[in-house]
Scaffold this active site. Sequence first.
Site, PDB file in Angstrom:
ATOM      1  N   LYS A  10       0.785  -1.290  -0.091  1.00  0.00           N
ATOM      2  CA  LYS A  10      -0.027   0.014  -0.018  1.00  0.00           C
ATOM      3  C   LYS A  10       0.795   1.418  -0.128  1.00  0.00           C
ATOM      4  O   LYS A  10       2.196   1.316   0.289  1.00  0.00           O
ATOM      5  CB  LYS A  10      -0.903   0.058   1.400  1.00  0.00           C
ATOM      6  CG  LYS A  10      -1.934  -1.216   1.178  1.00  0.00           C
ATOM      7  CD  LYS A  10      -2.959  -1.284   2.306  1.00  0.00           C
ATOM      8  CE  LYS A  10      -3.908  -2.256   2.397  1.00  0.00           C
ATOM      9  NZ  LYS A  10      -4.981  -2.239   3.478  1.00  0.00           N
ATOM     10  N   TYR A  50     -11.936  -3.558  -3.670  1.00  0.00           N
ATOM     11  CA  TYR A  50     -12.669  -3.620  -2.454  1.00  0.00           C
ATOM     12  C   TYR A  50     -14.012  -3.775  -2.451  1.00  0.00           C
ATOM     13  O   TYR A  50     -14.803  -3.084  -1.655  1.00  0.00           O
ATOM     14  CB  TYR A  50     -12.218  -2.581  -1.516  1.00  0.00           C
ATOM     15  CG  TYR A  50     -10.880  -2.514  -0.978  1.00  0.00           C
ATOM     16  CD1 TYR A  50     -10.602  -3.699   0.039  1.00  0.00           C
ATOM     17  CD2 TYR A  50      -9.690  -1.564  -0.936  1.00  0.00           C
ATOM     18  CE1 TYR A  50      -9.360  -3.937   0.529  1.00  0.00           C
ATOM     19  CE2 TYR A  50      -8.687  -1.942  -0.187  1.00  0.00           C
ATOM     20  CZ  TYR A  50      -8.496  -3.051   0.378  1.00  0.00           C
ATOM     21  OH  TYR A  50      -7.263  -3.047   1.120  1.00  0.00           O
ATOM     22  N   PHE A  58     -16.666   3.593   5.931  1.00  0.00           N
ATOM     23  CA  PHE A  58     -15.198   4.012   5.701  1.00  0.00           C
ATOM     24  C   PHE A  58     -14.385   3.727   4.417  1.00  0.00           C
ATOM     25  O   PHE A  58     -13.211   4.146   4.168  1.00  0.00           O
ATOM     26  CB  PHE A  58     -14.351   3.297   7.008  1.00  0.00           C
ATOM     27  CG  PHE A  58     -14.477   1.834   6.832  1.00  0.00           C
ATOM     28  CD1 PHE A  58     -13.805   0.950   5.748  1.00  0.00           C
ATOM     29  CD2 PHE A  58     -15.388   1.059   7.692  1.00  0.00           C
ATOM     30  CE1 PHE A  58     -13.785  -0.494   5.814  1.00  0.00           C
ATOM     31  CE2 PHE A  58     -15.477  -0.161   7.628  1.00  0.00           C
ATOM     32  CZ  PHE A  58     -14.662  -1.127   6.594  1.00  0.00           C
ATOM     33  N   ARG A  93      -1.155 -14.099   5.575  1.00  0.00           N
ATOM     34  CA  ARG A  93      -2.250 -13.469   6.541  1.00  0.00           C
ATOM     35  C   ARG A  93      -1.570 -13.615   8.051  1.00  0.00           C
ATOM     36  O   ARG A  93      -1.798 -12.472   8.667  1.00  0.00           O
ATOM     37  CB  ARG A  93      -3.584 -13.853   6.769  1.00  0.00           C
ATOM     38  CG  ARG A  93      -4.256 -14.065   5.259  1.00  0.00           C
ATOM     39  CD  ARG A  93      -4.756 -12.217   5.137  1.00  0.00           C
ATOM     40  NE  ARG A  93      -5.448 -11.889   6.098  1.00  0.00           N
ATOM     41  CZ  ARG A  93      -6.497 -10.804   5.775  1.00  0.00           C
ATOM     42  NH1 ARG A  93      -6.474 -10.259   4.700  1.00  0.00           N
ATOM     43  NH2 ARG A  93      -7.287 -10.313   6.817  1.00  0.00           N
ATOM     44  N   THR A  99      -6.080  -6.940  11.042  1.00  0.00           N
ATOM     45  CA  THR A  99      -6.223  -5.675  10.047  1.00  0.00           C
ATOM     46  C   THR A  99      -6.126  -4.435  10.529  1.00  0.00           C
ATOM     47  O   THR A  99      -5.413  -3.451   9.978  1.00  0.00           O
ATOM     48  CB  THR A  99      -7.873  -5.529   9.805  1.00  0.00           C
ATOM     49  OG1 THR A  99      -8.084  -6.924   9.021  1.00  0.00           O
ATOM     50  CG2 THR A  99      -8.265  -4.430   8.826  1.00  0.00           C
ATOM     51  N   ARG A 110       1.889  -5.608  10.107  1.00  0.00           N
ATOM     52  CA  ARG A 110       0.991  -4.508  10.561  1.00  0.00           C
ATOM     53  C   ARG A 110       1.184  -3.795  11.762  1.00  0.00           C
ATOM     54  O   ARG A 110       1.222  -2.534  11.909  1.00  0.00           O
ATOM     55  CB  ARG A 110      -0.426  -5.015  10.309  1.00  0.00           C
ATOM     56  CG  ARG A 110      -0.686  -5.155   8.652  1.00  0.00           C
ATOM     57  CD  ARG A 110      -2.025  -5.717   8.525  1.00  0.00           C
ATOM     58  NE  ARG A 110      -2.559  -5.698   7.128  1.00  0.00           N
ATOM     59  CZ  ARG A 110      -3.859  -6.143   6.675  1.00  0.00           C
ATOM     60  NH1 ARG A 110      -4.579  -6.810   7.690  1.00  0.00           N
ATOM     61  NH2 ARG A 110      -4.312  -5.950   5.645  1.00  0.00           N
ATOM     62  N   ASN A 123      -2.372   0.102   7.070  1.00  0.00           N
ATOM     63  CA  ASN A 123      -1.872  -1.269   7.547  1.00  0.00           C
ATOM     64  C   ASN A 123      -0.700  -1.799   6.662  1.00  0.00           C
ATOM     65  O   ASN A 123      -0.597  -3.089   6.450  1.00  0.00           O
ATOM     66  CB  ASN A 123      -2.905  -2.082   7.854  1.00  0.00           C
ATOM     67  CG  ASN A 123      -3.948  -2.521   6.755  1.00  0.00           C
ATOM     68  OD1 ASN A 123      -3.605  -1.834   5.680  1.00  0.00           O
ATOM     69  ND2 ASN A 123      -5.105  -2.671   7.073  1.00  0.00           N
ATOM     70  N   HIS A 126      -1.992  -5.628   1.675  1.00  0.00           N
ATOM     71  CA  HIS A 126      -3.075  -6.118   1.568  1.00  0.00           C
ATOM     72  C   HIS A 126      -2.483  -7.653   1.152  1.00  0.00           C
ATOM     73  O   HIS A 126      -1.676  -7.816   0.601  1.00  0.00           O
ATOM     74  CB  HIS A 126      -3.863  -5.697   0.268  1.00  0.00           C
ATOM     75  CG  HIS A 126      -5.009  -6.619  -0.110  1.00  0.00           C
ATOM     76  ND1 HIS A 126      -6.090  -6.865   0.496  1.00  0.00           N
ATOM     77  CD2 HIS A 126      -4.816  -7.653  -1.131  1.00  0.00           C
ATOM     78  CE1 HIS A 126      -6.780  -7.800  -0.176  1.00  0.00           C
ATOM     79  NE2 HIS A 126      -5.914  -8.220  -1.166  1.00  0.00           N
ATOM     80  N   GLU A 137      -8.916 -11.729  -6.902  1.00  0.00           N
ATOM     81  CA  GLU A 137      -7.862 -10.477  -6.730  1.00  0.00           C
ATOM     82  C   GLU A 137      -6.645 -10.780  -7.628  1.00  0.00           C
ATOM     83  O   GLU A 137      -6.238  -9.770  -8.467  1.00  0.00           O
ATOM     84  CB  GLU A 137      -7.359 -10.603  -5.471  1.00  0.00           C
ATOM     85  CG  GLU A 137      -8.452 -10.031  -4.427  1.00  0.00           C
ATOM     86  CD  GLU A 137      -8.141 -10.034  -2.990  1.00  0.00           C
ATOM     87  OE1 GLU A 137      -7.054 -10.492  -2.708  1.00  0.00           O
ATOM     88  OE2 GLU A 137      -8.874  -9.750  -2.214  1.00  0.00           O
TER      89      GLU A 137
END
Length: 148
Positions: A10, A50, A58, A93, A99, A110, A123, A126, A137
Site C-alpha cells: 500500500k 474492495y 469508511f 495473513r 487488520t 501490520r 496497514n 493487503h 484478486e
Amino acid sequence: MKERTLVLMKPDAISKKLTGIIIDRLEHLGLDIKGAKVRVMTEELAREHYSNLAGQPFLPGVISFMRGDFNGISDHRIYAFVFEGEDAIAKVRGALGATDPAKAEPWSIRGAFGCFKDGVMQNCVHASGSKEDAQREINLWFKPEEIV
Ligand code: IDP
Ligand code: MG
C-alpha cells in the site's frame, strides 16, 4: 496445499520505504514470487478490489488511502505481487497480523509498521483472505501470462 495469494504494498509502505523488509519477511515464509508489477491505483480499480466493502462508511477513506491521496502521494503507485507456496494464503495473513495495526501483534508486519490515522487504518500490506478472494484478486491485478 500449494496456493497463490495476491499481495499489495500500500502507499504507506511505499512512502516509508518498507517494501524491501516486507518482501523479505514474506520470502522467509518459504514462498516464491510468481508475479510482480507496479500499477496505478485508479478509483475504479480500488472500488473493484474492495467490492466487498461497498456501502461501508469508511470506504471513501480506504479509497483515498489506497490511491495515496490521503497521505499526499499523487503518483497512485501500488506494488503488486503473486506469492506462491504451501498454505500461502494463511501464512501471509499470519505474518501480516490483524487488520487494525493497533490490535495486531507488535512483531507482525501490520503491528510493527502500521498505524491508525484520522479514521483510516494504514496497514501497509493487503493479502488475500481466502482461496476465492485470491483467485478473484489475482485475475483483477494480473494477466495469466504475467504469472511465471
Ligand atoms: P483485511 O485488509 O485485513 O483483509 P478487510 O476487512 O478486507 O481487512 O478491509 C480492507 C481494508 O479496509 C483494511 O485493510 C483497512 O485498510 C480498511 N478497513 C477495514 N475495516 C476498517 C474500519 O473499521 N475502519 C477503517 N478502515 C477499515
Ligand atoms: Mg480483506
